[in-house]
Design an enzyme around this catalytic site. Structure first.
Site, PDB file in Angstrom:
ATOM      1  N   LYS A 118      35.844  53.936 -37.719  1.00  0.00           N
ATOM      2  CA  LYS A 118      35.911  52.577 -36.950  1.00  0.00           C
ATOM      3  C   LYS A 118      37.387  51.800 -37.359  1.00  0.00           C
ATOM      4  O   LYS A 118      37.766  51.002 -36.318  1.00  0.00           O
ATOM      5  CB  LYS A 118      34.742  51.636 -37.423  1.00  0.00           C
ATOM      6  CG  LYS A 118      33.295  52.356 -36.550  1.00  0.00           C
ATOM      7  CD  LYS A 118      32.261  51.260 -37.083  1.00  0.00           C
ATOM      8  CE  LYS A 118      30.830  51.853 -36.433  1.00  0.00           C
ATOM      9  NZ  LYS A 118      29.834  50.979 -36.586  1.00  0.00           N
ATOM     10  N   LYS A 199      27.702  62.925 -29.692  1.00  0.00           N
ATOM     11  CA  LYS A 199      26.389  62.228 -29.459  1.00  0.00           C
ATOM     12  C   LYS A 199      26.462  61.240 -28.219  1.00  0.00           C
ATOM     13  O   LYS A 199      27.642  60.631 -27.820  1.00  0.00           O
ATOM     14  CB  LYS A 199      25.769  61.519 -30.679  1.00  0.00           C
ATOM     15  CG  LYS A 199      26.399  60.326 -31.204  1.00  0.00           C
ATOM     16  CD  LYS A 199      25.514  59.875 -32.338  1.00  0.00           C
ATOM     17  CE  LYS A 199      26.320  58.547 -32.847  1.00  0.00           C
ATOM     18  NZ  LYS A 199      25.417  57.615 -33.707  1.00  0.00           N
ATOM     19  N   LYS A 202      26.886  54.149 -26.464  1.00  0.00           N
ATOM     20  CA  LYS A 202      27.093  53.056 -25.435  1.00  0.00           C
ATOM     21  C   LYS A 202      28.609  52.695 -25.174  1.00  0.00           C
ATOM     22  O   LYS A 202      28.691  52.422 -24.179  1.00  0.00           O
ATOM     23  CB  LYS A 202      26.321  51.894 -26.183  1.00  0.00           C
ATOM     24  CG  LYS A 202      26.146  50.618 -25.516  1.00  0.00           C
ATOM     25  CD  LYS A 202      24.923  50.886 -24.882  1.00  0.00           C
ATOM     26  CE  LYS A 202      24.692  49.788 -23.999  1.00  0.00           C
ATOM     27  NZ  LYS A 202      23.369  49.360 -23.592  1.00  0.00           N
TER      28      LYS A 202
END
Length: 332
Positions: A118, A199, A202
């Site tokens: 991140k 995966k 969103k």
């Protein structure tokens, strides 16, 4: 109840990113619904404090909290069988995170993969919150003396941190926290429909990659029709060699509850193009009642707010005596 009586208690949380996608539902929410039937002390939290680790517009966050709440209720989470609450309404989460942060060393946090990943997306600056949110996660779990935590594979290292922090605290201040154990989801990781090596997410920039549980039947059909497979038309299950088709089979198994073997038997003679439509149809059937219920609940904003506030009151009642004891132990 004496201080050392361990109550079987489940804690889990979901970030408010609006309406969940197929992967969230099959990987976590479906499991939550089953667990609330089996255990009589269950807490599920809408993790609004965690969501600040990535930049959010306040109005969007407020709406996302309500949409996520509507979705988990529509999926079958029952506030009579569990405490469903908004994390930021229970200030002890943040207070305990401070105490636990003072027992956690920085190199350990710097090694966690989520921080590395991140931080890259924040131009390598990375905030303090992004670095320390695993400590807040530990506080979320330990504040209630939770014994079991449903987690996906990507959160196992964070749960290990919570286990270590609990043991560290117990060593320093005497046996207090039960060491929480993982309940791993049995559902295979649901992959992106456009790139079966990653995966479903969103934040995927490709609109066709992710199926949301409130998608219309037409949107679901389109996304499955465009799903990436390969050049073999037969339907088989081999995640290493045929990740795209195998992902479709995994989704099909998860929404129908049938075994992979059984579904392959049913699909013999179908080519992948037809099979995609079979899977799309089973997803549409699974989510039609949920989608209707989400729409109904979204229109009743005051009900959603009340559910989260009532849940927070109950969570506070549970947390208060535990946190009071923690304060005493550390010398406050």
């Amino acid at each position: 109840l004496s201080q050392n009586m361990v109550v079987d208690r489940i804690f889990s949380g979901i970030q408010p990113t609006g309406t969940p996608h197929l992967g969230n539902y099959l990987g976590a929410i479906q499991n939550w619904v089953n667990l609330q039937e089996k255990c009589n002390s269950v807490l599920y939290s809408i993790m609004d404090m965690h969501s600040l680790t990535m930049p959010k517009e306040p109005a969007v966050l407020r709406q996302n909290i309500l949409d996520t709440t509507a979705a988990v209720l529509a999926c079958g989470i029952d506030p009579k069988k569990c405490f469903l609450f908004r994390q930021s309404l229970v200030p002890e989460h943040a207070e305990l995170a401070w105490i636990l942060g003072c027992l956690t060393n920085v190199p350990r946090l710097l090694r966690l993969p989520q921080w590395k990943m991140k931080r890259a997306s924040q131009n390598s600056e990375g905030t303090v919150g992004l670095l320390t949110y695993p400590v807040l996660q530990a506080a979320d779990i330990l504040l209630y003396k939770s014994t079991r935590v449903p987690v996906g594979e990507d959160q196992v290292l964070h749960l290990e941190l919570a286990q270590d922090i609990a043991q560290h605290f117990n060593k320093k201040y005497g046996e207090f926290f039960p060491v929480p154990k993982a309940i791993l989801s049995t559902t295979k990781k649901i992959k992106s429909l456009r790139d079966p090596s990653v995966k479903m997410s969103k934040s995927d920039p490709q609109k066709l990659a992710t199926v949301n549980i409130a998608d219309s039947p037409d949107e679901i059909v389109l996304k499955f029709r465009k799903a990436v497979t390969d050049f073999t038309s037969e339907v088989t299950y081999d995640p290493a060699a045929r990740p795209g088709v195998s992902n479709l089979v995994s989704i099909h198994a998860a929404v129908t509850g049938l075994s992979i073997k059984e579904l392959l038997h049913q699909a013999s003679g179908l080519d992948t193009a037809h099979y995609k439509m079979v899977v799309a149809e089973s997803v549409i059937q699974k989510f039609a009642p949920i989608r209707n219920e989400i729409k109904k609940l979204q229109e009743d904003k005051s009900y959603l707010i009340k559910v989260l506030e009532d849940g927070a009151e109950k969570a506070k009642e549970l947390a208060a005596p535990i946190y009071l004891e923690i304060r005493r132990l550390v010398g406050f």
